[in-house]
Design a protein around this motif. Structure first.
Motif, mmCIF file in Angstrom:
data_model
loop_
_atom_site.group_PDB
_atom_site.id
_atom_site.type_symbol
_atom_site.label_atom_id
_atom_site.label_comp_id
_atom_site.label_asym_id
_atom_site.label_seq_id
_atom_site.Cartn_x
_atom_site.Cartn_y
_atom_site.Cartn_z
ATOM 1 N N CYS A 23 34.489 24.464 -24.770
ATOM 2 C CA CYS A 23 35.041 23.113 -24.668
ATOM 3 C C CYS A 23 36.423 23.210 -24.018
ATOM 4 C CB CYS A 23 35.126 22.506 -26.066
ATOM 5 S SG CYS A 23 35.761 20.820 -26.078
ATOM 6 N N PRO A 25 38.872 20.386 -22.985
ATOM 7 C CA PRO A 25 39.954 19.392 -22.905
ATOM 8 C C PRO A 25 41.316 19.934 -23.335
ATOM 9 C CG PRO A 25 38.047 18.432 -23.955
ATOM 10 C CD PRO A 25 37.783 19.901 -23.825
ATOM 11 N N CYS A 26 41.327 20.812 -24.323
ATOM 12 C CA CYS A 26 42.630 21.228 -24.830
ATOM 13 C C CYS A 26 42.751 22.746 -24.813
ATOM 14 C CB CYS A 26 42.877 20.641 -26.217
ATOM 15 S SG CYS A 26 42.270 21.610 -27.592
ATOM 16 N N ARG A 28 42.888 24.991 -26.825
ATOM 17 C CA ARG A 28 42.191 25.809 -27.820
ATOM 18 C C ARG A 28 40.971 26.497 -27.229
ATOM 19 N NH1 ARG A 28 44.181 26.068 -32.284
ATOM 20 N NH2 ARG A 28 45.649 24.506 -32.964
ATOM 21 N N ALA A 29 40.345 25.822 -26.255
ATOM 22 C CA ALA A 29 39.196 26.422 -25.562
ATOM 23 C C ALA A 29 38.162 26.971 -26.545
ATOM 24 C CB ALA A 29 39.678 27.521 -24.606
ATOM 25 N N CYS A 30 37.716 26.136 -27.468
ATOM 26 C CA CYS A 30 36.745 26.581 -28.475
ATOM 27 C C CYS A 30 35.439 26.999 -27.800
ATOM 28 C CB CYS A 30 36.469 25.456 -29.470
ATOM 29 S SG CYS A 30 37.913 24.907 -30.400
ATOM 30 N N GLY A 38 34.006 22.336 -32.797
ATOM 31 C CA GLY A 38 35.287 22.953 -32.498
ATOM 32 C C GLY A 38 36.290 22.709 -33.611
ATOM 33 N N LEU A 39 37.504 23.216 -33.408
ATOM 34 C CA LEU A 39 38.530 23.073 -34.440
ATOM 35 C C LEU A 39 38.808 21.609 -34.762
ATOM 36 C CD1 LEU A 39 41.590 24.862 -35.402
ATOM 37 C CD2 LEU A 39 42.022 22.590 -34.443
ATOM 38 N N CYS A 40 38.684 20.738 -33.758
ATOM 39 C CA CYS A 40 38.955 19.313 -33.981
ATOM 40 C C CYS A 40 37.852 18.642 -34.785
ATOM 41 C CB CYS A 40 39.125 18.601 -32.651
ATOM 42 S SG CYS A 40 37.656 18.627 -31.620
ATOM 43 N N ARG A 43 34.086 17.430 -31.644
ATOM 44 C CA ARG A 43 33.341 17.864 -30.460
ATOM 45 C C ARG A 43 32.425 19.001 -30.893
ATOM 46 N NH1 ARG A 43 36.390 15.100 -26.432
ATOM 47 N NH2 ARG A 43 35.212 15.880 -24.691
ATOM 48 N N ASN A 89 43.262 18.226 -32.795
ATOM 49 C CA ASN A 89 43.227 19.542 -32.170
ATOM 50 C C ASN A 89 44.463 20.364 -32.490
ATOM 51 O OD1 ASN A 89 44.767 17.807 -30.584
ATOM 52 N ND2 ASN A 89 44.287 18.883 -28.685
ATOM 53 N N ILE A 139 41.146 14.276 -28.321
ATOM 54 C CA ILE A 139 39.840 14.809 -28.754
ATOM 55 C C ILE A 139 38.729 13.772 -28.623
ATOM 56 C CG2 ILE A 139 40.911 16.488 -30.296
ATOM 57 C CD1 ILE A 139 40.060 14.644 -32.635
HETATM 58 S S1 SF4 Z 1 39.917 21.658 -30.508
HETATM 59 FE FE1 SF4 Z 1 38.317 20.175 -29.971
HETATM 60 S S2 SF4 Z 1 38.945 19.362 -27.948
HETATM 61 FE FE2 SF4 Z 1 40.113 21.256 -28.289
HETATM 62 S S3 SF4 Z 1 38.860 22.853 -27.292
HETATM 63 FE FE3 SF4 Z 1 38.280 22.830 -29.500
HETATM 64 S S4 SF4 Z 1 36.493 21.464 -29.584
HETATM 65 FE FE4 SF4 Z 1 37.503 21.076 -27.608
#
Ligand code: SF4
Length: 361
Positions: A23, A25-26, A28-30, A38-40, A43, A89, A139
């Motif tokens: 992922c 957008p941010c 963190r690149a999950c 993901g961490l958020c 997503r 995020n 997010i």
């Molecule tokens: S924290 Fe959310 S938006 Fe950010 S990379 Fe992880 S899944 Fe994607």
């Protein structure tokens, strides 16, 4: 799981060779396996793509004064339809909205609302803008962009309240759809972002410069001052110097008071004297508009003319008093322009906060 279709479906992701889906957008690149979030939390990998599981769902709607975002130079006195979703995020230990940002139950608790329904509701309630707030819109970027488009089509502006923690391409897309933004600058120390927020400072500074220099969105900045963690004179001096140099003196800066919450309950609330000291430092460093927030401080919350020192907008909390701007946003005392988005008269919403229900749970 059924995820409502988005006009702008998630496209900030790619498939690295390790079989996972990343992922994007941010920062963190999950990297996610099938079904993993993901961490958020919002997503999720579904099949070979990333889905935004909170598209079309909200944690609640409320009509607020625009000053509450805080935005003091953007249509003062007007009502803004505010909403958020769930998740975040960043993982700030002092989070003041942790019930939303750390939510794991949004799929059963949230209101349903299409972008068109939100925009129609804003119009019907006389709101001049819609704000993505309570949790970080980065997010739920695709939902926020669709809502912003629906709002703009009806003459309602779009406002982002964000920590600015996102990558370059989604940053460009997101802010192209915004009319105003309040971006958190949580600290001027990488160690604070790393240890307290589980993030990094550099992407936030890049966002601030990008919004100021590459978009037409009106920008204001907020720093929550937390006793002993980010309230030192040296840090405030460096932060405000950086703002004056990189964003210019006209970008308003809000120093707001911390209240013990979430995982930081062992620190005291921020004293008013700390907020005033920070304001003095930032003004000495050339910033024209520096405000105190989450406190009682009419002088620190009013807008003053940077040229003659006269009071332009009197504020007591979220209530407006004297208005000394002319039809073109100039000081009624000396004629100097005041930076911001102003109309001939302020709105009359006052300090009210009005929860509203838009959809069925
Ligand atoms: S924290 Fe959310 S938006 Fe950010 S990379 Fe992880 S899944 Fe994607």
């Amino acid at each position: 799981m059924t995820v409502p279709p988005a006009a702008h479906p998630p496209r900030y992701w790619h498939a690295p060779p390790d079989g996972r889906v990343q992922c994007d957008p941010c920062p963190r690149a999950c990297r996610l396996h099938e079904g993993q979030r993901g961490l958020c939390f919002v997503r999720q990998r579904l099949g070979d793509a990333i889905a935004l599981t909170t598209y079309g769902r909200s944690s609640g709607f409320c009509v607020d004064p625009i000053e509450k975002k805080p935005l003091d130079h953007f249509l003062p006195g007007t009502p803004v339809l505010s909403f958020g979703t769930a998740g975040c995020n960043l993982a700030c230990r002092f989070c003041q909205n942790w019930d939303i940002t750390r939510s794991r139950a949004v799929d059963t608790l949230a209101d349903r609302a299409s972008p068109e329904a939100i925009a129609d509701a804003a119009v019907s309630m006389g709101c001049r803008s819609v704000a993505f707030t309570y949790n970080d819109p980065v997010i739920f970027l695709e939902y926020a962009v669709d809502v912003a488009d629906a709002c703009r089509a009806r003459g309602v502006r779009a406002v982002a309240v964000t920590a600015g923690y996102l990558e370059a391409a989604p940053r460009a897309e997101f802010f192209a759809h915004m009319d105003a933004a309040n971006v958190d600058l949580k600290s001027f120390r990488e160690s604070f972002y790393r240890d307290i927020c589980a993030g990094h400072l550099a992407p936030v500074l890049e966002t601030l410069e990008y919004v100021r220099k590459a978009t037409t969105a009106w920008l204001e900045v907020t720093t929550l001052l937390i006793p002993t963690l980010n309230d030192g004179d040296d840090e405030i001096d460096e932060l405000s110097r950086w703002m004056a140099e990189h964003l210019g003196p006209e970008v308003p800066l809000h120093f707001t008071a911390f209240h013990p919450d979430w995982k930081l309950r062992d620190l005291p609330p921020t004293p008013l004297a700390t907020l005033r000291r920070a304001r003095d430092v930032a003004r000495r460093n050339g910033l024209h508009h520096v405000y105190t927030g989450n406190c009682v401080d009419p002088d620190g919350q009013s807008t003053w003319c940077p040229a003659c020192g006269g009071r332009l907008i009197e504020r007591d909390g979220y209530s407006l008093g004297e208005w000394a701007l002319d039809d073109s946003g100039r000081c009624a005392h000396c004629g100097a322009p005041c930076a911001g988005v102003f109309e001939a008269r302020p709105g009359r919403w006052g300090a009210r906060r009005m929860p509203v229900r838009l959809g069925s749970p």
